[in-house]
Scaffold this motif. Sequence first.
Motif, PDB file in Angstrom:
ATOM      1  N   ARG A 101       1.193  -1.089  -0.092  1.00  0.00           N
ATOM      2  CA  ARG A 101       0.152  -0.242   0.363  1.00  0.00           C
ATOM      3  C   ARG A 101       0.638   1.097  -0.260  1.00  0.00           C
ATOM      4  NH1 ARG A 101      -4.268  -1.945  -2.477  1.00  0.00           N
ATOM      5  NH2 ARG A 101      -5.146  -3.699  -0.942  1.00  0.00           N
ATOM      6  N   CYS A 102       2.426   1.500  -0.100  1.00  0.00           N
ATOM      7  CA  CYS A 102       2.601   2.064   0.410  1.00  0.00           C
ATOM      8  C   CYS A 102       3.559   2.686  -0.724  1.00  0.00           C
ATOM      9  CB  CYS A 102       3.946   2.110   1.569  1.00  0.00           C
ATOM     10  SG  CYS A 102       3.464   2.367   3.230  1.00  0.00           S
ATOM     11  N   ARG A 129       4.750   3.846  -3.988  1.00  0.00           N
ATOM     12  CA  ARG A 129       5.121   4.541  -5.063  1.00  0.00           C
ATOM     13  C   ARG A 129       5.665   4.563  -6.714  1.00  0.00           C
ATOM     14  NH1 ARG A 129       1.793   5.388  -1.564  1.00  0.00           N
ATOM     15  NH2 ARG A 129       1.519   6.545  -0.134  1.00  0.00           N
ATOM     16  N   GLN A 153      -1.941   3.852  -5.409  1.00  0.00           N
ATOM     17  CA  GLN A 153      -1.078   4.801  -5.270  1.00  0.00           C
ATOM     18  C   GLN A 153       0.109   4.925  -5.681  1.00  0.00           C
ATOM     19  OE1 GLN A 153      -1.778   2.065  -4.516  1.00  0.00           O
ATOM     20  NE2 GLN A 153       1.050   1.217  -4.010  1.00  0.00           N
ATOM     21  N   GLU A 213       3.055   5.710  -8.107  1.00  0.00           N
ATOM     22  CA  GLU A 213       3.297   7.259  -8.978  1.00  0.00           C
ATOM     23  C   GLU A 213       3.937   7.452 -10.066  1.00  0.00           C
ATOM     24  OE1 GLU A 213       5.085   9.903  -5.727  1.00  0.00           O
ATOM     25  OE2 GLU A 213       3.536  10.300  -4.614  1.00  0.00           O
TER      26      GLU A 213
END
Length: 356
Positions: free
Chosen positions: A309-310, A312, A333, A335
């Motif tokens: 979930r973290c 990027r 999430q 990027e």
Amino acid sequence: MLRMYTDPKGEAYKQVIDLAIENSECFVFGYKMGDLPRENQRYQNVLEELKPYLMKTIVIPDNQMEKITEMREAYRSHAFYCSGTYYFYKSCEESGLLLKKFAGSLSDWIFPNLPEDLCFLTKDGEDYLYSVVHERMYGINVTENEAVELMDQITGLFIEIKAHRDFNRLLDDAIKQKTDRLYISGYRLKKLPDRIRELTELRWLEIFEQDLYQLPEALFELSKLESLKIMTADLESIPESIGKLKKLKELQISCASSDRPDSTWRMKSKEEISLHRIPPEIGELEHLEQLTINYTSIYELPIELEKLRCLRSLHIVSCMIDEEPAFLQRMKQLEYINVSRNSILESLALNKNKMD
């Protein structure tokens, strides 16, 4: 001037400040961003409490390289490398107490909370101790023998010395000094010793050793590790134990890398690289933010990546994957995504060949 591998923290910082006060005439730091941050109360409190020890203030306006050059000639210090406002304070016991009051490490001296880049100058105008925090550069003006003595006296002061050309000595001192950062390269290592597990405070580890083929289980006992970077010619696998590194935020692995290329060295083709899969245990790295794997025979991505979930940034290039798996689109999430068979350089070469 000898480089420090990392900045001393806590009690080691206090002892280093005492040492620097004793061996310097003044210390300097500055604000290098334009107008002073008057809205930052902590910053202003520091300036106010240090005011009794202020010797002078020098302002270097923007676009005045000649002034920077003049400062560098007058003071042989790492402090003066850009425009800004520089404060010079008397080195004494009282000012040293304030330096220990406001910070717990050299890396604390950074905008916006504090003035930047604490440096101590001798009466001859050269650095005794310097820091360039944004670049993680720290150094101290002592001899090799003095450095060895200081490391014996101060746990947490890790200074680069010639004896560290021997890997066992480097590891001995890294363990003794409880370092949080370590860069390993040029030792012709074929394996990492199990003693690596004794680096219990390690948070950042970079290894550039072309002959390193296997990663030991001991590596994955470094429970505080936040960043792991490995460059080698070929890697057998990413062990399932990777899932133990619960605090890991950044993982980078690059194969086909050589730390000592010469005319006899040959880069393997991707098909020859042993690293062909990412273990599903990667999904247990709940704090992982960046995952980069370059030049491997990896042919698919585990769906367990969706648990990150973290995450990027996902960069899996020069591999054997023809297209991005659909589940990546559900990872809102993310990027940055680059999953491709070729790197940018390989793609350019292929396009050039087609044009020719």
